[in-house]
Every structure is written in C-alpha cells, then in structure tokens.
Scaffold this motif. Sequence first.
Motif, PDB file in Angstrom:
ATOM      1  N   ALA A   1       0.467   8.928  -1.747  1.00 25.62           N
ATOM      2  CA  ALA A   1      -0.899   8.988  -2.270  1.00 25.62           C
ATOM      3  C   ALA A   1      -1.361  10.442  -2.344  1.00 25.62           C
ATOM      4  CB  ALA A   1      -1.837   8.165  -1.398  1.00 25.62           C
TER       5      ALA A   1
ATOM      6  N   ALA B   1      -5.373   8.496  -9.375  1.00 28.83           N
ATOM      7  CA  ALA B   1      -4.173   8.820  -8.592  1.00 28.83           C
ATOM      8  C   ALA B   1      -3.795   7.696  -7.643  1.00 28.83           C
ATOM      9  CB  ALA B   1      -4.396  10.118  -7.825  1.00 28.83           C
ATOM     10  N   SER B   2      -4.771   7.081  -7.020  1.00 30.90           N
ATOM     11  CA  SER B   2      -4.485   6.013  -6.051  1.00 30.90           C
ATOM     12  C   SER B   2      -3.801   4.823  -6.726  1.00 30.90           C
ATOM     13  CB  SER B   2      -5.766   5.564  -5.346  1.00 30.90           C
ATOM     14  OG  SER B   2      -6.714   5.106  -6.292  1.00 30.90           O
ATOM     15  N   GLU B   3      -4.233   4.488  -7.954  1.00 28.72           N
ATOM     16  CA  GLU B   3      -3.599   3.380  -8.687  1.00 28.72           C
ATOM     17  C   GLU B   3      -2.151   3.708  -9.032  1.00 28.72           C
ATOM     18  OE1 GLU B   3      -5.628   1.889 -12.132  1.00 28.72           O
ATOM     19  OE2 GLU B   3      -7.563   1.896 -11.088  1.00 28.72           O
TER      20      GLU B   3
ATOM     21  N   ALA C   1      -0.166   5.881  -7.514  1.00 25.82           N
ATOM     22  CA  ALA C   1       0.630   5.921  -6.283  1.00 25.82           C
ATOM     23  C   ALA C   1       1.022   4.508  -5.878  1.00 25.82           C
ATOM     24  CB  ALA C   1      -0.149   6.612  -5.174  1.00 25.82           C
ATOM     25  N   ALA C   2       0.080   3.579  -5.940  1.00 22.60           N
ATOM     26  CA  ALA C   2       0.368   2.189  -5.575  1.00 22.60           C
ATOM     27  C   ALA C   2       1.382   1.571  -6.535  1.00 22.60           C
ATOM     28  CB  ALA C   2      -0.926   1.382  -5.554  1.00 22.60           C
TER      29      ALA C   2
ATOM     30  N   GLU D   1       0.746   7.317   2.812  1.00 22.49           N
ATOM     31  CA  GLU D   1      -0.201   8.431   2.713  1.00 22.49           C
ATOM     32  C   GLU D   1       0.415   9.638   2.001  1.00 22.49           C
ATOM     33  OE1 GLU D   1      -2.456  11.245   5.868  1.00 22.49           O
ATOM     34  OE2 GLU D   1      -2.501   9.096   6.285  1.00 22.49           O
TER      35      GLU D   1
ATOM     36  N   ARG E   1       0.845  -1.199   0.000  1.00 25.65           N
ATOM     37  CA  ARG E   1       0.000   0.000   0.000  1.00 25.65           C
ATOM     38  C   ARG E   1       0.880   1.250   0.000  1.00 25.65           C
ATOM     39  NH1 ARG E   1      -3.174   0.906   5.013  1.00 25.65           N
ATOM     40  NH2 ARG E   1      -2.383   2.995   5.089  1.00 25.65           N
TER      41      ARG E   1
ATOM     42  N   GLU F   1      -2.540  12.696  -5.580  1.00 22.68           N
ATOM     43  CA  GLU F   1      -3.818  13.419  -5.541  1.00 22.68           C
ATOM     44  C   GLU F   1      -3.593  14.911  -5.840  1.00 22.68           C
ATOM     45  OE1 GLU F   1      -6.849  12.317  -5.448  1.00 22.68           O
ATOM     46  OE2 GLU F   1      -6.378  10.228  -5.012  1.00 22.68           O
TER      47      GLU F   1
ATOM     48  N   TRP G   1       4.799   3.056  -5.891  1.00 28.42           N
ATOM     49  CA  TRP G   1       5.337   2.538  -4.633  1.00 28.42           C
ATOM     50  C   TRP G   1       5.898   1.131  -4.817  1.00 28.42           C
ATOM     51  CZ3 TRP G   1       7.545   4.231  -0.676  1.00 28.42           C
ATOM     52  CH2 TRP G   1       7.690   3.473   0.474  1.00 28.42           C
TER      53      TRP G   1
END
Length: 185
Positions: A90, A172-174, A176-177, A87, A84, A94, A180
């Motif tokens: 992520a 954005a979340s995809e 960022a993951a 923060e 994950r 965002e 990472w």
Amino acid sequence: MNLDDPRVQRTRARLREAILELVAEQDLDAITISAVAKRAGINRATVYQHYPDVHALVVDAMDGPIAEVARAVRVCPADAPPDRAPEALAGLFEHIAARAAVYRCALGDQGSAGFAGRMREQVTAALAERFHEGKRPAGFDDVPVDVHAAYLAGALLGVVTHWITGERPAPASELAAAFWRLFRA
C-alpha cells in the motif's frame, strides 16, 4: 570525471532535482538541457559533462524512486492475508501516486526504456533475493526462482504503468488491493 568528488555529487544532485521538478510540471519532450541548467542554476555545458541528454538524466534521477520500489517489494510479506494489501505494498502505491507525474513521464509513451528496464531489474532482484531466503509464495517450487521473480516484477511494472498512464487512475489503495489479489492468486 570522478563520481566520488563531492563537487560532482552536488552538481549531479542539483541536476536530478531539477529534472524531477521539471518533469512534474511539463512533458519530457518539452524539457531542454537549457531549462534543466537554468533550474539547477548551473551552466548548460556542465549538464553535458554529466549527461548526454535529458532522457539519460531522467533515468539517473529515478534511481532513488526505483530503489524505493525495490525496498517495498523486498519487505512485502508474501503470507499476508489475501483480503487486504500489506502495508509495504500500500505504501509503494502511495509513493507512486505522490510522484505520478514523474512515473508517468518515465513509464509512459514518452518514457525511457532504460528506466523501465532498471525498475524491472531491481524489482526482479529484490524478489529473487526474498525467494532465496525462503520467503516465496507456496505452490511454485517447480518454477525457477528467477523466472518467478521476473514474472512478478513484470506484472508489477505493467500494473503500475497501466495505472498511472490511464485516463482516470484509481486510488492507490484500490490498486494495491487489486494487485495483491492478483499476486496471491
């Protein structure tokens, strides 16, 4: 020109705000100094006293967003779980998604090499600072800190550029993951 003069600071702030608004609405190539002056509510000649052209103004206006990117990199924990995105990372993606038009302008084909260079330099410096503080991923002791930091900054800039200039950017979340997972590899 005295950059510490409050009048100069106010004028430059108005110009930066105007260019960021305009870039969010239209292609950079279509933006004129006259349009910036009109949006900022100042004389066109005044714009030229502060910036030689629209590209220089965009680079200056993006200093705040670049600092936000560097801040996020600085606080992103290198030891977070690999499954994950932290923060801070992520939040960084965002932040970029919310200002995609501006980043697309600055990093895309019509963008400025000055912006990309400033972003790369600040992110590299932020990473190098973290690494010198002992917050470096394990297994890279044989790689000089500055090389490791530059590599990761270039990777981040490349991923962000590919993402925001793509035909159908992923959420954005995809991103960022995905970044990472690559960063932790």
